[in-house]
Write an enzyme that holds these catalytic residues in place. Structure first.
Site, PDB file in Angstrom:
ATOM      1  N   CYS A 120      -2.923  14.254  -1.391  1.00 24.54           N
ATOM      2  CA  CYS A 120      -3.522  14.183   0.130  1.00 24.54           C
ATOM      3  C   CYS A 120      -3.693  15.599   0.265  1.00 24.54           C
ATOM      4  O   CYS A 120      -2.213  16.136   1.200  1.00 24.54           O
ATOM      5  CB  CYS A 120      -2.379  13.511   1.581  1.00 24.54           C
ATOM      6  SG  CYS A 120      -3.244  13.247   2.800  1.00 24.54           S
ATOM      7  N   CYS A 145      -3.063  16.460   3.795  1.00 19.59           N
ATOM      8  CA  CYS A 145      -1.735  16.344   4.540  1.00 19.59           C
ATOM      9  C   CYS A 145      -0.947  17.648   3.370  1.00 19.59           C
ATOM     10  O   CYS A 145       0.688  18.265   4.936  1.00 19.59           O
ATOM     11  CB  CYS A 145      -0.970  15.211   4.024  1.00 19.59           C
ATOM     12  SG  CYS A 145      -1.869  13.417   3.983  1.00 19.59           S
ATOM     13  N   ASP A 146      -1.315  18.265   2.189  1.00 20.48           N
ATOM     14  CA  ASP A 146       0.562  18.613   2.049  1.00 20.48           C
ATOM     15  C   ASP A 146      -0.935  20.239   1.927  1.00 20.48           C
ATOM     16  O   ASP A 146       0.396  21.055   1.039  1.00 20.48           O
ATOM     17  CB  ASP A 146       0.573  18.402   0.175  1.00 20.48           C
ATOM     18  CG  ASP A 146       1.177  17.112   0.506  1.00 20.48           C
ATOM     19  OD1 ASP A 146       1.684  16.902   1.791  1.00 20.48           O
ATOM     20  OD2 ASP A 146       0.759  16.286  -0.319  1.00 20.48           O
TER      21      ASP A 146
HETATM   22  P1  FAD Z   1       0.954   2.302   5.186  1.00 21.03           P
HETATM   23  O1  FAD Z   1       1.756   4.090   5.344  1.00 21.03           O
HETATM   24  O2  FAD Z   1       0.410   2.366   3.758  1.00 21.03           O
HETATM   25  O3  FAD Z   1       2.172   1.189   5.001  1.00 21.03           O
HETATM   26  C1  FAD Z   1       2.329   0.375   3.937  1.00 21.03           C
HETATM   27  C2  FAD Z   1       3.295  -0.584   3.756  1.00 21.03           C
HETATM   28  O4  FAD Z   1       3.618  -1.873   4.530  1.00 21.03           O
HETATM   29  C3  FAD Z   1       3.500  -0.793   2.208  1.00 21.03           C
HETATM   30  O5  FAD Z   1       3.600   0.978   2.068  1.00 21.03           O
HETATM   31  C4  FAD Z   1       4.296  -1.626   1.840  1.00 21.03           C
HETATM   32  O6  FAD Z   1       5.080  -1.498   1.809  1.00 21.03           O
HETATM   33  C5  FAD Z   1       3.714  -2.428   2.672  1.00 21.03           C
HETATM   34  N1  FAD Z   1       2.825  -3.695   2.329  1.00 21.03           N
HETATM   35  C6  FAD Z   1       2.025  -3.824   1.842  1.00 21.03           C
HETATM   36  N2  FAD Z   1       1.856  -4.879   1.993  1.00 21.03           N
HETATM   37  C7  FAD Z   1       2.478  -6.172   1.865  1.00 21.03           C
HETATM   38  C8  FAD Z   1       2.965  -7.163   2.147  1.00 21.03           C
HETATM   39  N3  FAD Z   1       1.988  -7.661   0.926  1.00 21.03           N
HETATM   40  N4  FAD Z   1       3.874  -7.532   2.944  1.00 21.03           N
HETATM   41  C9  FAD Z   1       4.256  -6.851   3.373  1.00 21.03           C
HETATM   42  N5  FAD Z   1       5.003  -5.315   3.475  1.00 21.03           N
HETATM   43  C10 FAD Z   1       3.395  -4.899   2.272  1.00 21.03           C
HETATM   44  N6  FAD Z   1      -0.371  10.971   7.214  1.00 21.03           N
HETATM   45  C11 FAD Z   1      -0.270  12.109   7.970  1.00 21.03           C
HETATM   46  O7  FAD Z   1      -0.343  11.904   9.267  1.00 21.03           O
HETATM   47  N7  FAD Z   1       0.149  13.152   8.383  1.00 21.03           N
HETATM   48  C12 FAD Z   1       0.642  13.177   6.747  1.00 21.03           C
HETATM   49  O8  FAD Z   1       1.562  15.194   6.455  1.00 21.03           O
HETATM   50  C13 FAD Z   1       0.840  12.244   5.537  1.00 21.03           C
HETATM   51  N8  FAD Z   1       1.466  12.739   4.331  1.00 21.03           N
HETATM   52  C14 FAD Z   1       0.848  11.927   3.444  1.00 21.03           C
HETATM   53  C15 FAD Z   1       1.212  12.499   1.497  1.00 21.03           C
HETATM   54  C16 FAD Z   1       1.080  11.295   0.659  1.00 21.03           C
HETATM   55  C17 FAD Z   1       2.034  11.890  -0.768  1.00 21.03           C
HETATM   56  C18 FAD Z   1       0.317  10.552   1.187  1.00 21.03           C
HETATM   57  C19 FAD Z   1       0.177   9.498   0.650  1.00 21.03           C
HETATM   58  C20 FAD Z   1      -0.054  10.091   3.202  1.00 21.03           C
HETATM   59  C21 FAD Z   1      -0.027  10.956   3.691  1.00 21.03           C
HETATM   60  N9  FAD Z   1      -0.647  10.474   4.254  1.00 21.03           N
HETATM   61  C22 FAD Z   1      -0.421  11.947   6.106  1.00 21.03           C
HETATM   62  C23 FAD Z   1      -1.473   9.645   5.121  1.00 21.03           C
HETATM   63  C24 FAD Z   1      -0.410   8.528   6.216  1.00 21.03           C
HETATM   64  O9  FAD Z   1       0.240   8.247   4.826  1.00 21.03           O
HETATM   65  C25 FAD Z   1      -1.451   7.348   6.211  1.00 21.03           C
HETATM   66  O10 FAD Z   1      -2.435   6.897   6.707  1.00 21.03           O
HETATM   67  C26 FAD Z   1      -0.408   6.160   6.667  1.00 21.03           C
HETATM   68  O11 FAD Z   1       1.181   6.593   6.646  1.00 21.03           O
HETATM   69  C27 FAD Z   1      -1.275   4.343   6.649  1.00 21.03           C
HETATM   70  O12 FAD Z   1       0.057   4.037   7.901  1.00 21.03           O
HETATM   71  P2  FAD Z   1      -0.337   2.219   7.198  1.00 21.03           P
HETATM   72  O13 FAD Z   1       0.535   2.108   8.953  1.00 21.03           O
HETATM   73  O14 FAD Z   1      -1.662   1.425   7.571  1.00 21.03           O
HETATM   74  O15 FAD Z   1      -0.176   1.872   5.762  1.00 21.03           O
END
Ligand code: FAD
Ligand code: NAP
Length: 312
Positions: A136, A139-140
């Site tokens: 990302c 992000c980084d």
């Molecule tokens: P996610 O964070 O993707 O979490 C969903 C979680 O649900 C999964 O990881 C898992 O733990 C759980 N899950 C999945 N399937 C199931 C299932 N079947 N049953 C139960 N649980 C399940 N965004 C920023 O705004 N700032 C940043 O600095 C930033 N840094 C980032 C750095 C990295 C390395 C990455 C990869 C992403 C970064 N992002 C950042 C992006 C951000 O992390 C995502 O946009 C955000 O986390 C998405 O949130 P979400 O709630 O959709 O789900």
């Protein structure tokens, strides 16, 4: 029988849980057990400092932020189970949700299972992940150790182009490694990309090894047309080879696009099944940020509340 089951544990799921809890819906959340290869708490648990989430002027560690969100969900009346949902039956309301041998029934579901950034499993990648290698750039990319250095992006889609352009603000040069001799990115994005003097494209090239002790220093690359291998300097390597939305467990019961992202009615979290809502990265291939995920989690909770009021 549950009012609402929330599947997932990132910013979208926890924001939905806080709102549902405060609306006295007694939400039940399944936070996952290494679901999609990521710890409960979601993608932010895979990174260090978050500097763009409002409310933390000094930044906050990704895992710490997610623990705070979990605590807030619990304080607002959410029950959290640390298990993964591996199957759902959405054919009739009440819906069924399965975790191993256990099953649960519910009037509504919020799907917030996120997406997982694809990795390439290049030799050395595991050791240097988050020590110069990231999925990302937005992000980084601004971290101090990437400033005025040679940074490399792998990929040829819109994300790669967007990330490369973003990195030109910090890097001395951005090298984009493309496995073919064309970009997949849209024409409009390509125009900006090719005009930027800091960007250099390495066509028909693959990265075959990442090199460094405590942080990334060099990359071994190979031209897949000539077979020629060489070493280039790189302080940062950013993967932009696509994300995989975590939707396999839905077994095509909900409409998705061709990449697997859940399709929601524009401006809402409504899916094609009444009573099932989707928020966060699992339905967003464009913005993919913690704050946009949290915002859509709030929308999902408000839409669930309205749905339950209208149907019960
Ligand atoms: P996610 O964070 O993707 O979490 C969903 C979680 O649900 C999964 O990881 C898992 O733990 C759980 N899950 C999945 N399937 C199931 C299932 N079947 N049953 C139960 N649980 C399940 N965004 C920023 O705004 N700032 C940043 O600095 C930033 N840094 C980032 C750095 C990295 C390395 C990455 C990869 C992403 C970064 N992002 C950042 C992006 C951000 O992390 C995502 O946009 C955000 O986390 C998405 O949130 P979400 O709630 O959709 O789900
Ligand atoms: P994408 O369009 O699927 O592109 C992925 C890129 O990674 C492709 O160039 C692909 O190469 C390359 N790739 C895949 N596997 C690889 C491997 N093993 N080694 C080397 N390269 C590899 O993904 P995306 O760029 O993340 O875009 C996803 C969607 O979001 C798209 O619909 C895009 O339009 C959209 N998006 C839009 C915007 C915007 O409008 N501003 C910004 C970002 C994303 P090949 O081309 O050879 O397959």
């Amino acid at each position: 029988m549950e009012n609402v089951i929330i599947i997932g544990s990132g910013p979208a799921a926890h924001t939905a849980a806080i709102y549902c809890g405060r609306a006295d819906l007694k939400p039940l959340m399944f936070e996952g057990m290494m679901a999609g290869g990521v710890a409960s708490g979601g993608q932010l648990t895979t990174t260090t400092e978050i500097e763009n989430y409002p409310g933390f002027p000094e930044g906050i560690d990704g895992s710490a932020l997610m623990l705070r969100m979990k605590k807030q969900s619990l304080n607002c009346g959410t029950t959290i189970q640390t298990s993964t949902i591996n199957k759902v039956d959405l054919s009739v309301n009440p819906f069924k949700v399965f975790s191993g041998k256990q099953s649960f029934t519910t009037h509504s579901i919020i799907i917030a299972t996120g997406a997982t950034a694809r990795r390439l499993n290049i030799p050395g990648e595991d050791k240097l992940w988050q020590k110069g290698i990231s999925a990302c750039a937005v992000c980084d990319g601004a971290l101090p150790f990437f400033r005025n250095k040679t940074l490399v992006v792998i990929g040829g889609g819109d994300t790669a182009v967007e990330e490369a352009l973003h990195l030109t603000k910090f890097a001395s040069v951005v090298k984009v490694v493309v496995r073919r001799d064309v970009l997949r990115a849209s024409k409009a994005m390509q125009d900006k990309f090719f005009r930027n003097k800091k960007i250099e494209v390495l066509w028909n090239t693959n990265v075959i090894k990442t090199i460094g002790d405590n942080s990334l220093e060099n990359l071994e690359i190979k031209n897949n047309q000539t077979g020629k291998e060489s070493i280039i300097e790189a302080s940062g390597l950013f993967y932009a080879v696509g994300h995989t939305p975590n939707t396999d467990f839905l077994e095509k019961q909900i409409k998705t696009d061709k990449s697997g992202y859940i399709i929601t009615k524009p401006g809402s979290t409504v899916t094609n099944i009444p009573g099932v809502f989707a928020c966060g990265d699992v339905q967003d291939s464009k913005y993919r940020q913690a704050i946009t995920a949290a915002g859509s989690g709030c929308m999902a909770a408000l839409e669930v509340e309205k749905f339950l009021n209208e149907t019960n």
